[in-house]
Write a protein that holds these residues in place. Structure first.
Motif: not given
Length: 584
Positions: A516-521, A558-573
């Motif tokens: 969650m901390w990584l996601q907020f970062r 936890i799984t939802n957070n990890i998938l959200s982090i991956g989705q965020q990286q894709w969205m930033y592109r």
């Protein structure tokens, strides 16, 4: 100065939430106290010194004759009671036990598919136990009549067979001195349903008036804090009574009722429910009966239905059919009995609550995934992936809205500065700006709002569905329906003490906080310094809040957070403006 006060207020609020969550979660989101033990029979923790004198005799409805009360008995071990003999064994793929020929009671039922703990040598779950034992719990059927002797709790019946199985029914018989013969034809299916055909044959010289009944008798009520009635899980008397499913009557309500009895004019079924187990009596399909939930004595509870009195002429006989459910609340089996046997809303023995329409599909999808992958933890991860894919268009719109918000942020700041002394005018101009730029300021909240019912549905599934009980994941996670058993504070069990629940931080909770901390970062940094501080605290606050929950829920998050982090990286592109805001 205002910012400092706001920051202090935010910190104090966070601490209050952290300290108060212990109470709130115990009331509204109960979780098992230990990962490797589940209380099996709700009455098992009762400690009465003697059994009620009339336990097993109807305490309500049938009134034609007074029941003969057996003498009070000292509490005995179950093994000693079963060793007394006069029993017909019960054997099916799902059940084992016996019928007591004294009283014709079904008072010995164990569920062979389920163990009391996750240990390999753990005994099977015991549902029914004989009268006179600490957790006496049994089903009984019988008659009331006028002017003749009827069988009672002390009657010794004669059996026509040596074992009750799905292919070998058993008939019990007994005759009184005035020419009336009573028979009970027991049959059982491969799961949890016992059928009892009751017959009274009048070979006497005068007509008799008789009524038949069925009851569940239980000594004791739950003492384990996670097996008591709560806001989210109903434990206690239940049934489909007077045209509705009953979840609002508990043991205390029965004791406090007039004459210690709650009466009903109709019944589809009724009995006692625990978190995972159900004992219920069911009249024949479409049959009219009256019913009652009563407490004939302290710490003793009954559910009972009875039929109207009928005349049986000389040379005639009268037959009625009762059914007894004694087993696990497996969703598919309950639905099958509901649909094929016509037992109205038997599936509501599982207290899904208001969101049943949403929770049952979540359960069925999760169970189907489990059957495909063979590991319940992997099934939870697959379910999370499916939910994220379904929510992808919403998340895409959320990121698009966030990008637009960043683009117009200079204009928003200019309006705030221009109308800082006129708040209504500033809000009016901001709304006009959102409309002109086609921005929805609430779009970022939608995925969070959707996650709340999904999380609650998964919580109910993990807490209520027997199919999820004692399901392992990997390594130390042996039961995903229980909290993480490894606690950091006692060095993962090396130190001989159990931390208090507020400090029982497990490995999964730490991983949850980190993800969650990584996601907020990765999120664009808030412009308000107070919001920045709150977002820094929130991941670790959630780590404490979520630690006592079932491990399966933490795995989902936890799984939802990890998938959200991956989705965020894709969205930033896709939205470089957002990436630039994160970097600043």
């Amino acid at each position: 100065m205002d910012d400092k006060r706001n920051l202090i207020a935010a910190i104090l609020l966070s601490v209050a939430i952290l300290l108060g969550w212990n109470f709130v979660s115990a009331q509204f989101f109960p979780t098992p106290a230990k990962p490797d033990v589940t209380t099996t029979v709700a009455g098992a923790n009762g400690t009465p010194t003697t059994t009620p004198a009339a336990q097993g005799q109807p305490s309500a409805l049938p009134t034609a004759t007074a029941p003969v009360a057996p003498a009070a008995q000292a509490i005995r071990p179950v093994e000693a009671a079963l060793a007394e003999g006069n029993r017909v064994p019960i054997e099916t793929p799902a059940l084992a036990g016996s019928i007591n020929l004294v009283g014709a009671r079904i008072d010995d039922i164990t569920l062979t598919k389920y163990r009391q703990t996750i240990q390999k040598d753990s005994p099977p779950v015991r549902l029914f136990a004989p009268g006179g034992t600490k957790a006496a719990y049994f089903a009984s059927i019988g008659w009331s009549a006028q002017g003749i002797a009827v069988p009672n709790a002390s009657t010794l019946w004669t059996a026509s067979g040596s074992k009750l199985t799905p292919t070998t029914p058993v008939t019990l018989s007994w005759a009184n001195p005035t020419g009336q013969t009573f028979r009970i034809e027991y049959s059982i299916d491969a799961n949890y349903l016992i059928t009892a055909k009751q017959t009274i044959a009048n070979t006497g010289t005068a007509p008799v008036s008789a009524s038949s009944f069925a009851l569940i008798d239980r000594l004791g009520k739950p003492t384990d804090p996670h097996e008591v009635d709560s806001w989210t899980i109903h434990v206690g008397p239940t049934g489909y009574l007077d045209g509705k499913s009953v979840f609002d009557t508990d043991y205390d309500d029965v004791e406090e009722a007039a004459n210690r009895t709650v009466r009903y004019n109709s019944a589809g079924w009724l009995g006692f429910t625990d978190k995972y187990w159900l004992a219920a009596i069911v009249p024949a399909k479409g049959e009219r009966v009256t019913a009652a939930i009563s407490s004939p004595a302290a710490n003793n509870y009954q559910t009972l239905f009875a039929r109207d009195f009928s005349q049986v002429a000389p040379g005639q006989q009268l037959s009625t059919t009762s059914r007894i459910f004694a087993g696990a609340k497996e969703v598919e089996i309950l639905e099958t009995y509901q649909d094929d046997q016509g037992i109205t809303r038997l599936s509501n023995a599982i207290d899904w609550g208001w969101f049943e329409f949403f929770e049952v599909p979540i359960f069925k999808l999760l169970h189907w995934l489990f059957l495909q992958v063979g590991n319940f933890g992997l099934a939870i991860m697959a379910l999370t992936l499916i939910i994220r894919l379904l929510m992808f268009p919403i998340a895409n719109r959320q990121f698009s809205s966030m990008a637009q918000m960043r683009v117009v942020q200079p204009k928003m700041k200019a309006l705030q500065e221009r109308f800082k002394d006129d708040k209504p005018k500033m809000q009016q101009e901001l709304m006009k700006l959102y409309k002109d730029e086609k921005i929805n300021p609430l779009a970022g909240c939608l995925p969070i709002l959707i996650q709340i019912p999904i999380f609650y549905a998964l919580y109910k599934v993990l807490m209520l569905a027997i199919e999820m009980r004692h399901q392992p994941f990997i390594l130390w996670i042996k039961d995903l329906s229980a909290p993480d058993p490894l606690h950091i504070l006692n060095l993962f069990g090396l130190l001989p003490f159990t931390p208090p629940s507020i400090l029982a931080i497990g490995v999964l909770a730490v991983i949850l906080g980190i993800t969650m901390w990584l996601q907020f970062r990765l999120n664009p940094q808030a412009t308000d310094p107070v919001q920045q501080q709150v977002f820094k605290i929130m991941p670790w606050l959630f780590m404490f809040i979520m630690a006592p929950f079932a491990a399966g829920l933490l795995l989902y998050w936890i799984t939802n957070n990890i998938l959200s982090i991956g989705q965020q990286q894709w969205m930033y592109r896709k939205f470089p403006a957002l990436k630039a805001q994160v970097a600043t």
